[in-house]
Design a protein around this motif. Structure first.
Motif, PDB file in Angstrom:
ATOM      1  N   THR A  10       0.846  -1.197   0.000  1.00  0.00           N
ATOM      2  CA  THR A  10       0.000   0.000   0.000  1.00  0.00           C
ATOM      3  C   THR A  10       0.881   1.247   0.000  1.00  0.00           C
ATOM      4  O   THR A  10       2.108   1.155   0.068  1.00  0.00           O
ATOM      5  CB  THR A  10      -0.894   0.061   1.263  1.00  0.00           C
ATOM      6  OG1 THR A  10      -0.055   0.299   2.391  1.00  0.00           O
ATOM      7  CG2 THR A  10      -1.700  -1.213   1.446  1.00  0.00           C
ATOM      8  N   GLN A  38      -8.239  -2.959   9.104  1.00  0.00           N
ATOM      9  CA  GLN A  38      -8.373  -1.493   9.016  1.00  0.00           C
ATOM     10  C   GLN A  38      -9.783  -1.034   9.359  1.00  0.00           C
ATOM     11  O   GLN A  38     -10.012   0.155   9.538  1.00  0.00           O
ATOM     12  CB  GLN A  38      -7.955  -0.998   7.610  1.00  0.00           C
ATOM     13  CG  GLN A  38      -8.938  -1.228   6.487  1.00  0.00           C
ATOM     14  CD  GLN A  38      -8.793  -2.582   5.821  1.00  0.00           C
ATOM     15  OE1 GLN A  38      -8.435  -3.555   6.465  1.00  0.00           O
ATOM     16  NE2 GLN A  38      -9.123  -2.658   4.542  1.00  0.00           N
ATOM     17  N   GLY A  50     -10.120   4.568   8.602  1.00  0.00           N
ATOM     18  CA  GLY A  50      -9.939   3.146   8.266  1.00  0.00           C
ATOM     19  C   GLY A  50      -8.915   2.932   7.168  1.00  0.00           C
ATOM     20  O   GLY A  50      -9.071   2.034   6.323  1.00  0.00           O
ATOM     21  N   VAL A 101       0.510  11.053  -5.567  1.00  0.00           N
ATOM     22  CA  VAL A 101      -0.399  10.550  -4.521  1.00  0.00           C
ATOM     23  C   VAL A 101      -1.865  10.682  -4.960  1.00  0.00           C
ATOM     24  O   VAL A 101      -2.663   9.754  -4.786  1.00  0.00           O
ATOM     25  CB  VAL A 101      -0.171  11.323  -3.188  1.00  0.00           C
ATOM     26  CG1 VAL A 101      -1.204  10.945  -2.142  1.00  0.00           C
ATOM     27  CG2 VAL A 101       1.237  11.071  -2.662  1.00  0.00           C
TER      28      VAL A 101
END
Ligand code: GSH
Length: 206
Positions: A10, A38, A50, A101
């Protein structure tokens, strides 16, 4: 001690690399997505979003969002030169990091990897995967031009490079796609950094 809430494969990969670059002691708390950790009440109490990455700092406060964590790490460790402090250099580095991102990761990769987040229809999910991959390769082509002739995205190594690295890692090592030449060269350069090698050990791909 600072704790990094981390899940394999991730965006938290990039934050782990940054923590290694900073070089201060920290611990990793693995959040196992295969067990939906999560979304457990315990994790949601820590980070109601989360999501990873989340940084539990020495005073117990929790910082989330890739760019916020990256900028905080850079500003609290100015001696590491992870982000220019002059207005133009700062803005340009944020511009490069945010594209990776926000666009490469959140828009393109998520479409490819988590089409179920957008629709339950399997046929629509297949279409989203095709579009996600195409969008991600288009975005990599833009980055490829930006980094032509440079060792790193901004010339010198910055927080933008760890963000690009996690996307390269996914695209190349997890999805098995070819990267454009300058992006591939950047990926190879990142592999020589001890911080990235430490992460690959954690990921089990060293
Ligand atoms: N905007 C957040 C995105 C964080 C994010 O989406 N993280 C993903 C992993 S790359 C996640 O935790 N997904 C878990 C889920 O959606 O259940 C950031 O920049 O940090």
């Amino acid at each position: 001690m600072t704790t990094l809430c981390y899940a394999k494969k991730t965006c938290s990969v990039g934050i782990h690399v940054l923590m290694e670059e900073v070089g201060e002691p920290f611990e990793v708390r693995v959040v196992d997505f295969s067990k939906k950790e999560q979304k457990t009440p315990e994790y949601l109490a820590l980070n109601p979003k989360g999501k990873v990455a989340a940084l539990v700092r020495d005073d117990g406060s929790v910082l989330t969002e890739y760019a916020a964590i990256a900028i905080w790490l850079a500003m609290t460790h100015p001696e590491k030169n992870l982000m220019p402090t002059d207005p133009e250099g700062f803005a340009r580095t944020l511009e490069a990091m945010d594209f990776v991102v926000g666009t490469v990761h959140m828009l393109s990769w998520r479409m490819f990897r988590r089409p179920d987040a957008y629709t339950d229809d399997p046929a629509e999910q297949e279409k989203l995967k095709v579009r996600g991959k195409a969008a991600m390769l288009d975005a990599f082509a833009v980055v490829d031009e930006q980094i032509a002739g440079k060792d790193y995205m901004m010339g010198d190594f910055t927080v933008a490079d760890t963000a690009l690295y996690y996307c390269e890692y996914w695209a190349r090592d997890v999805a098995g796609w070819d990267l454009p030449p300058n992006v591939e060269a950047h990926y190879q350069r990142m592999l020589t950094r001890p911080s990235v090698q430490a992460n690959r050990k954690l990921e089990g791909v060293a």
